[in-house]
Design an enzyme around this catalytic site. Sequence first.
Site, mmCIF file in Angstrom:
data_model
loop_
_atom_site.group_PDB
_atom_site.id
_atom_site.type_symbol
_atom_site.label_atom_id
_atom_site.label_comp_id
_atom_site.label_asym_id
_atom_site.label_seq_id
_atom_site.Cartn_x
_atom_site.Cartn_y
_atom_site.Cartn_z
ATOM 1 N N THR A 99 0.881 -1.175 0.000
ATOM 2 C CA THR A 99 0.000 0.000 0.000
ATOM 3 C C THR A 99 0.911 1.215 0.000
ATOM 4 O O THR A 99 1.630 1.468 0.961
ATOM 5 C CB THR A 99 -0.905 0.025 1.240
ATOM 6 O OG1 THR A 99 -1.648 -1.192 1.274
ATOM 7 C CG2 THR A 99 -1.855 1.205 1.180
ATOM 8 N N LYS A 174 -7.144 1.854 -3.220
ATOM 9 C CA LYS A 174 -6.769 1.376 -1.878
ATOM 10 C C LYS A 174 -6.902 2.516 -0.856
ATOM 11 O O LYS A 174 -7.337 2.300 0.282
ATOM 12 C CB LYS A 174 -5.336 0.827 -1.915
ATOM 13 C CG LYS A 174 -4.769 0.436 -0.561
ATOM 14 C CD LYS A 174 -5.360 -0.836 0.020
ATOM 15 C CE LYS A 174 -4.924 -1.019 1.463
ATOM 16 N NZ LYS A 174 -5.014 -2.337 1.988
ATOM 17 N N LYS A 242 0.549 5.103 8.077
ATOM 18 C CA LYS A 242 1.170 5.361 6.760
ATOM 19 C C LYS A 242 0.085 5.518 5.696
ATOM 20 O O LYS A 242 0.110 6.439 4.881
ATOM 21 C CB LYS A 242 2.104 4.192 6.451
ATOM 22 C CG LYS A 242 2.744 4.153 5.096
ATOM 23 C CD LYS A 242 2.092 3.167 4.155
ATOM 24 C CE LYS A 242 2.062 1.717 4.627
ATOM 25 N NZ LYS A 242 1.323 0.830 3.742
#
Length: 291
Positions: A99, A174, A242
């Site tokens: 990701t 995502k 993150k």
Amino acid sequence: MTTLKKVGFIGTGIMGAAMAGHLMDAGFDVSVYNRTKSKAQALIERGAKWCDTVGECAKGQDVVITIVGYPKDVEQVYLGAGGIIDSAKAGAYLVDMTTSSPILAEKIFASAQAKSLHAVDAPVTGGDVGARNATLTILVGGAEDDFNTLQPIFTAMGKNIVYEGSAGAGQKTKACNQIAIAGTLAGVCEAFAYAKASGLDVEKVYSAIATGAAGSFQMTNVARKGLDGNFNPGFMLKHFGKDLAIGTETATAYGASLPILAMVLHEIRKLEAAGNGDLGTQALLKYYGVK
Ligand code: NAP
């Protein structure tokens, strides 16, 4: 028709170790590299070939797959000296399943194209359970022909495999997923914070609301683990931070205003600063004092 046989797999952590195992089960000839070798040991014992560097793992492969930690790791393994772009053979397929940032995915796509390499961004959802059971959702950005060629690779690891559009589109999708999770998980935690503060029995509240309109994966899988006192990571809080940072930074670049996302990121940063980054995302319950 392109035949894909030799796969270099970089990043054998919680997700990657299981995913590389499925590729071996499907008959691919798998080589592996990970920063910490011990995390690849089980795959090596099953017959995966160990490589000492990223470059060695990329060299001569039909497909190079990465699922490392952060965008900075992705940048290093792809664009660093002796990295994947420098080392892969012309015509190879490069699949980043980390990701990571959609802007970085576009940069890697352009660098790969300049060297006759086919790069796609293909982040996943479905968590550690999806990785173990080969039921991941795989969100793909890049050239549609490359998406089609890579089907045997994707179907070995996932079930819902979706072409989202040009380079970066997988990572953007995502980010949408993580934005939705952030609001949902924070809402679930706030419900239990309210239950506790108002003198209710949290377990009774859970039983009453988890299967109704307030029910969700975050409620019954993630928060449930935390309510049971289990903070082991399926998905680490530091990686969630993150992801939400990628969401907030790119939302600004794209002109979207996402106040709840910013608030949840702030909560996660506070938990990380208190030393909770390696816990699972259910640790958000701790921010609200539920646990
Ligand atoms: P993880 O257990 O930390 O695995 C990442 C692995 O990549 C680690 O073993 C790490 O090595 C290795 N690595 C990092 N940088 C590297 C580099 N420069 N060169 C070589 N190896 C490197 O994390 P994970 O849970 O598998 O997650 C991996 C990625 O998938 C993350 O981007 C995460 O956000 C995403 N993701 C995770 C989940 C989940 O539920 N876990 C679900 C969907 C997506 P070390 O062992 O030395 O740290």
